[in-house]
Design an enzyme around this catalytic site. Structure first.
Site, PDB file in Angstrom:
ATOM      1  N   SER A 204      72.077  25.582  67.657  1.00  0.00           N
ATOM      2  CA  SER A 204      72.276  24.139  67.444  1.00  0.00           C
ATOM      3  C   SER A 204      73.458  23.707  68.306  1.00  0.00           C
ATOM      4  CB  SER A 204      72.589  23.891  65.967  1.00  0.00           C
ATOM      5  OG  SER A 204      73.122  22.606  65.782  1.00  0.00           O
TER       6      SER A 204
ATOM      7  N   TYR B 175      76.700  25.801  57.402  1.00  0.00           N
ATOM      8  CA  TYR B 175      75.565  25.707  58.343  1.00  0.00           C
ATOM      9  C   TYR B 175      76.051  25.908  59.777  1.00  0.00           C
ATOM     10  CZ  TYR B 175      71.875  23.775  61.246  1.00  0.00           C
ATOM     11  OH  TYR B 175      70.923  23.623  62.225  1.00  0.00           O
TER      12      TYR B 175
END
Ligand code: NAP
Length: 361
Positions: A145, A158
């Site tokens: 990400s 996360y």
């Protein structure tokens, strides 16, 4: 296209979002598929669509919760038992979780997230990479990400898992450099999937600009196929984030991300609705009073008409003031003002010229 007939791609998280778009690209290119996820009903439906749309020869659905202990080992064993060779592995399945780490987020969800995003991905890579190296052939795509490279308050765990994925993948890029096996990290910016809803982050400012999952998947697919070490979809803007992430101090990045992860300002639909109601009621008051004044004016003598004009002007001012105060007080005041003025206007209509004190008061 059917360029890769006979080869098999295993995709985790193919039931929705980026993973589904990636699966479609493999199907279009003639790959056989192994689809792994919890929603086997969705994966079965997807398999039917791929078979009828792209003529996919073999699709194996493996129902598995990858947050469970040794889930990856179990998937691997099932594939071995079926005699399938995995030429491409896509570790797409992943979840997020929004909230302050110390006080808001639930540990059980965080533990499951770490298991899925980190442990399952690592074990899948270990098991299938070993076989790929033995054949000296194969490709792996890991979903990292853009948050992999920035500290991210309110999604701290996360972002930590994705930092792991990116770092892990780049280390393996080096370890594999003298082989025919490649590994690629995909680093999307915020993308328009169910991800933010599932993570309870749907009202964050970062969701104001979402990328198309089709574009993200295509960028990942192209990078994977050409054996690149990483892909940052979305053009120069997103690549500039990467440059900034390496140049800016971590504290600055954390502040920037804190702002992006903060909640959007609450829309004020009730206030807006109330204001339009106020305007509507105010207009109604003016109409009722106007009718009453007209009736009264018609039924009166010249002398009284003169007085009437004076009083009517004052009444107009009073109504205008009433309307202003209605708009100011919006909800409560408006109802009272409406009732008062309506009663006065009705009185006027029945009493004819006898308007003086009532309307002006
Ligand atoms: N959307 C974004 O903004 C964004 C940005 C950067 C990176 N990513 C990464 O991209 C990947 C795909 O996310 P997405 O945006 O496409 O979200 P998504 O639509 O929610 O897809 C997530 C996929 O993961 C699967 N999954 C979730 N928990 C699982 C579990 N315990 N076991 C097995 N499969 C599980 C889901 O399938 P089931 O629920 O059916 O099992 C689903 O297919 C994730 O790794 C995410 O971190 C997303």
């Amino acid at each position: 296209m059917n360029t890769e007939t006979g080869k098999t791609a295993l995709i985790t998280g193919a039931s929705s979002g980026i993973g589904q778009e990636l699966a479609k690209l493999f199907a279009q290119d003639g790959y056989n598929l192994v689809l792994v996820g919890r929603s086997d009903d969705k994966l079965d439906r997807l398999a039917d669509v791929f078979k009828s749309n792209y003529g996919t020869q073999q699709i194996t659905v493996i129902s598995k919760n990858l947050s469970e202990e040794d889930a990856a080992q179990d998937v691997y064993n099932q594939i071995k038992a079926k005699g399938i060779t995995i030429n491409v592995l896509v570790n797409d399945a992943g979840v997020g979780l929004y909230g302050l780490f110390a006080t808001d987020t639930d540990w059980e969800r965080e533990k499951a997230m770490i298991h899925l995003n980190v442990l399952a991905l690592t074990q899948m890579t270990k098991l299938f990479l070993y076989d790929m190296l033995a054949r000296n052939e194969g490709k792996i795509l890991n979903l990292a990400s853009l948050l992999s490279i920035t500290p991210t308050p309110l999604m701290a765990v996360y972002a930590g898992t994705k930092a792991y994925v990116y770092n892990f993948t780049q280390s393996l890029v080096n370890e594999l450099k003298d082989t025919n096996v490649t590994i690629t990290a995909l680093l999307p910016n915020a993308t328009d999937t169910d991800f933010f809803n599932k993570a309870n982050a749907e009202n964050t400012k970062i969701t104001d600009e979402l990328q198309d999952p089709v574009m993200v998947a295509q960028a990942g697919y192209d990078a994977l196929m050409s054996g690149k070490s990483k892909a940052i979809p979305g053009g120069l803007k997103n690549k500039s984030y990467e440059v900034m992430a390496y140049l800016a101090p971590q504290e600055t990045l954390a502040s920037l991300m804190r702002e992006k992860m903060s909640q959007k300002p609450e829309p004020e639909p009730e206030k807006e609705a109330s204001v339009s109601v106020a305007w509507g009621i105010g207009f109604g008051i003016a109409v009722i009073a106007g009718i009453a004044l007209t009736i009264g004016y018609k039924n009166t003598s010249d002398f009284q008409k003169a007085r009437y004009r004076y009083k009517a002007k004052s009444a107009g001012n009073a109504l205008s003031n009433t309307l202003s105060s209605v708009l100011d007080t919006v909800v409560n005041g408006v109802v009272d003002a409406y009732q008062n003025t309506k009663e006065k206007a009705e009185k006027l209509a029945t009493k004819g010229v006898d308007i003086e004190e009532d309307v002006v008061a």
